[in-house]
Write an enzyme that holds these catalytic residues in place. Structure first.
Site, PDB file in Angstrom:
ATOM      1  CE1 TYR A   1      -0.221   3.861   9.625  1.00 11.73           C
ATOM      2  CE2 TYR A   1       0.700   2.773   7.688  1.00 11.73           C
ATOM      3  CZ  TYR A   1      -0.237   2.825   8.711  1.00 11.73           C
ATOM      4  OH  TYR A   1      -1.182   1.834   8.816  1.00 11.73           O
TER       5      TYR A   1
ATOM      6  CE  LYS B   1       5.329   3.417  12.704  1.00 10.28           C
ATOM      7  NZ  LYS B   1       5.649   3.009  11.356  1.00 10.28           N
TER       8      LYS B   1
ATOM      9  N   PRO C   1      -1.781   0.404  19.292  1.00  9.08           N
ATOM     10  CG  PRO C   1      -3.660  -0.932  18.964  1.00  9.08           C
ATOM     11  CD  PRO C   1      -2.901  -0.206  20.023  1.00  9.08           C
TER      12      PRO C   1
ATOM     13  CG  HIS D   1      -2.059  -0.894   1.180  1.00 10.42           C
ATOM     14  ND1 HIS D   1      -3.084  -0.868   2.082  1.00 10.42           N
ATOM     15  CD2 HIS D   1      -2.365  -1.880   0.293  1.00 10.42           C
ATOM     16  CE1 HIS D   1      -3.979  -1.787   1.757  1.00 10.42           C
ATOM     17  NE2 HIS D   1      -3.557  -2.426   0.694  1.00 10.42           N
TER      18      HIS D   1
ATOM     19  CE1 TYR E   1      -4.253   3.758   9.463  1.00 10.61           C
ATOM     20  CE2 TYR E   1      -4.661   3.576  11.822  1.00 10.61           C
ATOM     21  CZ  TYR E   1      -3.932   3.224  10.703  1.00 10.61           C
ATOM     22  OH  TYR E   1      -2.888   2.339  10.816  1.00 10.61           O
TER      23      TYR E   1
HETATM   24  P1  FAD Z   1       5.551 -11.427  20.947  1.00 13.89           P
HETATM   25  O1  FAD Z   1       5.029 -11.479  19.580  1.00 13.89           O
HETATM   26  O2  FAD Z   1       4.600 -11.246  22.069  1.00 13.89           O
HETATM   27  O3  FAD Z   1       6.372 -12.757  21.154  1.00 13.89           O
HETATM   28  C1  FAD Z   1       6.802 -13.210  22.399  1.00 13.89           C
HETATM   29  C2  FAD Z   1       6.820 -14.716  22.394  1.00 13.89           C
HETATM   30  O4  FAD Z   1       7.357 -15.175  23.614  1.00 13.89           O
HETATM   31  C3  FAD Z   1       5.436 -15.326  22.283  1.00 13.89           C
HETATM   32  O5  FAD Z   1       5.409 -16.278  21.249  1.00 13.89           O
HETATM   33  C4  FAD Z   1       5.195 -15.936  23.645  1.00 13.89           C
HETATM   34  O6  FAD Z   1       4.381 -17.087  23.574  1.00 13.89           O
HETATM   35  C5  FAD Z   1       6.601 -16.248  24.094  1.00 13.89           C
HETATM   36  N1  FAD Z   1       6.778 -16.287  25.543  1.00 13.89           N
HETATM   37  C6  FAD Z   1       6.235 -15.492  26.476  1.00 13.89           C
HETATM   38  N2  FAD Z   1       6.670 -15.824  27.700  1.00 13.89           N
HETATM   39  C7  FAD Z   1       7.496 -16.863  27.542  1.00 13.89           C
HETATM   40  C8  FAD Z   1       8.242 -17.646  28.432  1.00 13.89           C
HETATM   41  N3  FAD Z   1       8.198 -17.414  29.744  1.00 13.89           N
HETATM   42  N4  FAD Z   1       9.001 -18.628  27.940  1.00 13.89           N
HETATM   43  C9  FAD Z   1       9.045 -18.872  26.614  1.00 13.89           C
HETATM   44  N5  FAD Z   1       8.357 -18.159  25.712  1.00 13.89           N
HETATM   45  C10 FAD Z   1       7.589 -17.158  26.166  1.00 13.89           C
HETATM   46  N6  FAD Z   1       0.540  -4.368  16.883  1.00 13.89           N
HETATM   47  C11 FAD Z   1       0.117  -3.618  15.896  1.00 13.89           C
HETATM   48  O7  FAD Z   1       0.909  -2.858  15.379  1.00 13.89           O
HETATM   49  N7  FAD Z   1      -1.186  -3.685  15.437  1.00 13.89           N
HETATM   50  C12 FAD Z   1      -2.092  -4.543  15.992  1.00 13.89           C
HETATM   51  O8  FAD Z   1      -3.240  -4.621  15.577  1.00 13.89           O
HETATM   52  C13 FAD Z   1      -1.669  -5.354  17.049  1.00 13.89           C
HETATM   53  N8  FAD Z   1      -2.533  -6.198  17.617  1.00 13.89           N
HETATM   54  C14 FAD Z   1      -2.101  -6.927  18.678  1.00 13.89           C
HETATM   55  C15 FAD Z   1      -3.017  -7.768  19.317  1.00 13.89           C
HETATM   56  C16 FAD Z   1      -2.628  -8.495  20.432  1.00 13.89           C
HETATM   57  C17 FAD Z   1      -3.648  -9.393  21.110  1.00 13.89           C
HETATM   58  C18 FAD Z   1      -1.302  -8.381  20.910  1.00 13.89           C
HETATM   59  C19 FAD Z   1      -0.862  -9.151  22.135  1.00 13.89           C
HETATM   60  C20 FAD Z   1      -0.392  -7.563  20.252  1.00 13.89           C
HETATM   61  C21 FAD Z   1      -0.788  -6.812  19.146  1.00 13.89           C
HETATM   62  N9  FAD Z   1       0.101  -5.971  18.486  1.00 13.89           N
HETATM   63  C22 FAD Z   1      -0.327  -5.225  17.470  1.00 13.89           C
HETATM   64  C23 FAD Z   1       1.484  -5.823  18.869  1.00 13.89           C
HETATM   65  C24 FAD Z   1       2.419  -6.736  18.091  1.00 13.89           C
HETATM   66  O9  FAD Z   1       1.757  -7.921  17.779  1.00 13.89           O
HETATM   67  C25 FAD Z   1       3.632  -6.943  18.987  1.00 13.89           C
HETATM   68  O10 FAD Z   1       4.247  -5.686  19.157  1.00 13.89           O
HETATM   69  C26 FAD Z   1       4.643  -7.933  18.446  1.00 13.89           C
HETATM   70  O11 FAD Z   1       4.093  -9.236  18.476  1.00 13.89           O
HETATM   71  C27 FAD Z   1       5.925  -7.879  19.277  1.00 13.89           C
HETATM   72  O12 FAD Z   1       6.756  -8.948  18.965  1.00 13.89           O
HETATM   73  P2  FAD Z   1       7.650  -9.649  20.062  1.00 13.89           P
HETATM   74  O13 FAD Z   1       8.383 -10.696  19.335  1.00 13.89           O
HETATM   75  O14 FAD Z   1       8.380  -8.628  20.822  1.00 13.89           O
HETATM   76  O15 FAD Z   1       6.637 -10.283  21.110  1.00 13.89           O
HETATM   77  C1  DHB Z   2      -3.742  -3.197  11.413  1.00 11.97           C
HETATM   78  C2  DHB Z   2      -3.441  -3.042  12.746  1.00 11.97           C
HETATM   79  C3  DHB Z   2      -3.096  -1.796  13.210  1.00 11.97           C
HETATM   80  O1  DHB Z   2      -2.797  -1.637  14.498  1.00 11.97           O
HETATM   81  C4  DHB Z   2      -3.044  -0.703  12.365  1.00 11.97           C
HETATM   82  O2  DHB Z   2      -2.732   0.519  12.858  1.00 11.97           O
HETATM   83  C5  DHB Z   2      -3.339  -0.871  11.033  1.00 11.97           C
HETATM   84  C6  DHB Z   2      -3.684  -2.130  10.563  1.00 11.97           C
HETATM   85  C7  DHB Z   2      -4.099  -4.540  10.931  1.00 11.97           C
HETATM   86  O3  DHB Z   2      -4.246  -5.448  11.769  1.00 11.97           O
HETATM   87  O4  DHB Z   2      -4.275  -4.723   9.726  1.00 11.97           O
END
Ligand code: FAD
Ligand code: DHB
Length: 391
Positions: free
Chosen positions: A385, A297, A293, A72, A201
């Site tokens: 963005y 980011k 969210p 996009h 948005y």
């Molecule tokens: P995570 O993806 O959380 O990965 C951490 C991993 O560690 C997981 O697989 C977990 O199972 C594992 N773990 C945890 N504790 C332990 C342990 N004690 N031992 C072993 N493994 C462990 N961001 C957006 O930009 N837009 C969104 O719409 C959005 N929606 C989201 C919805 C939800 C429900 C959540 C929780 C997050 C969302 N985010 C969103 C944020 C984005 O998904 C996260 O910022 C991203 O996943 C960060 O990556 P990470 O690898 O740091 O952590």
């Molecule tokens: C999506 C999630 C977001 O947090 C955002 O700002 C834009 C798009 C998505 O899940 O597609």
């Protein structure tokens, strides 16, 4: 067991780190508390910055993303019944974002890692970390009820906001900065073709709404709701009715409706700990910071952290020097705070704050008007963005 870098968490941070280290010839083992199907189906974010897309391609992990993802080059801000496009390509010299679900990224990273002989230990339970204040870090865990130890040179705490690594750092070392928001997002996936080619948005009197997508047939939609919203109060018909109201325009826009295949509520917070390291333990991604969210980011920031960490580890294994590793927090936090600022700003620009005065509402509308009419303001939004340049 022994390895160079013990990585806790198979999210975007942990898995991208494992791939970056592999490219640099550094061994790692990833420990994940959940099962492989669980992490491969967990519905989360969907927007990849240009820099994240480029990195996945560079690592040879972008083949399916390039085929199935949707590139996009703009988004729409909608308010007062009208849409206003922000043209990323024009404002940023051709950059854009990729719409490709986080769990699809996870599938690609896991498959490539296992195919290359990398180790990911799923269902690692009771994980604890120690020895990182000195020179001999160790990760203890159980697998199938058996106690295990992984000895390593460094531990990467990529275990998300609820993981164990941040809490293992002694009291008094970390300082936390936090903001909670008085709302959450109710998100759905629906078997309905997206009503627009680009994300919308929407700022509306009834609250924020976002239209995104996963494919030409699947929409991903979000509604501002209470932080502890009860999903039982939201049958599909009510969700669609509310969405239609918030996206309505003067010229009769309407969303295409269809069966809802997934629903969830996400809380909203801004959170940062400083520093992001202690001894031989490094925090990356959500274990060190959370963004609301609205700026899309979270995943991208996690990837930016591990790029810095991988460079530091590469320098260490090549020369024994710790200059870059010592500066890990400092380098990451400069980006983290800029991304925090942007995510907070997008959130404030677009949501309805319960306690808003009539003054605040007028000010918000003036800001939306400014951001969609001044090229300077649009450029600011666009360059944040699509992703700020990496250091
Ligand atoms: P995570 O993806 O959380 O990965 C951490 C991993 O560690 C997981 O697989 C977990 O199972 C594992 N773990 C945890 N504790 C332990 C342990 N004690 N031992 C072993 N493994 C462990 N961001 C957006 O930009 N837009 C969104 O719409 C959005 N929606 C989201 C919805 C939800 C429900 C959540 C929780 C997050 C969302 N985010 C969103 C944020 C984005 O998904 C996260 O910022 C991203 O996943 C960060 O990556 P990470 O690898 O740091 O952590
Ligand atoms: C999506 C999630 C977001 O947090 C955002 O700002 C834009 C798009 C998505 O899940 O597609």
């Amino acid at each position: 067991m022994r390895t160079h870098v013990g990585i806790i968490g198979a999210g975007p941070a942990g898995l991208v780190l494992a791939h970056l280290l592999q490219r640099a010839g550094i061994e790692s083992v990833v420990l994940e508390s959940q099962t492989r199907p669980y992490i491969e189906e967990r519905v989360r974010a969907g927007v990849l910055e240009q820099g994240t897309v480029d990195l996945l391609n560079e690592l040879g992990l972008g083949e399916r993303m390039m085929r199935q993802g949707l590139m996009h080059y703009g988004v729409e801000l909608r308010f007062g019944g009208r849409g206003h496009r922000i043209d990323f390509a024009d404002l940023t010299g051709g950059k854009g974002v990729m719409i490709y679900a986080q769990h699809e990224v996870i599938k690609d990273l896991v498959a490539a890692r296992l195919a290359a002989g990398g180790e990911i230990l799923f269902e690692a339970k009771d994980v604890s970390v120690g020895g990182f204040e000195g020179e001999r870090p160790v990760i203890r865990f159980t697998q199938n009820g058996e106690p295990m130890e992984l000895h390593c040179d460094f531990i990467a705490g990529c275990d998300g906001f609820h993981g164990v690594c941040r809490g293992a750092i002694p009291d008094g070392v970390l300082k936390a900065y936090e903001r909670e928001y008085p709302f959450g997002w109710l998100g759905i996936l629906a078997e309905a073709p997206p009503a627009s080619h680009e994300l919308i948005y929407a700022n509306h009197e009834r609250g924020f709404a976002l239209m995104s997508m996963r494919s030409p047939k699947i929409s991903r939609l979000y509604l501002q709701c209470e932080p502890d919203e009860d999903l039982n109060k939201w049958p599909d018909a009510r969700i669609w009715e509310e969405m239609q109201k918030r996206f309505a325009t003067m010229d009769g826009f309407s969303l295409t409706e269809g069966p809802v295949i997934q629903k969830g509520v996400t809380g909203m917070r801004s959170f940062v700990v400083e520093p992001m390291q202690f001894g031989r333990l490094f925090l990356a991604g959500d274990s060190a910071h959370i963004v609301p969210p609205t700026g899309a980011k979270g995943l991208n920031l996690a990837v930016a952290d591990v790029r810095v960490l991988a460079s530091g580890l590469k320098e260490f294994y090549a020369s024994g020097k710790r200059d870059l590793l010592n500066k890990y927090s400092e380098i990451c936090l400069r980006r983290v705070w800029k991304v925090q600022r942007f995510s907070w700003w997008m959130t404030s620009l677009l949501h309805k704050f319960g306690a808003d005065s009539a003054f605040d509402r007028r000010r918000q509308l003036a800001e939306l008007d400014y951001v969609t009419s001044s090229r300077a303001a649009m450029t600011t939004l666009a360059e944040n963005y699509v992703g700020l340049p990496l250091e």
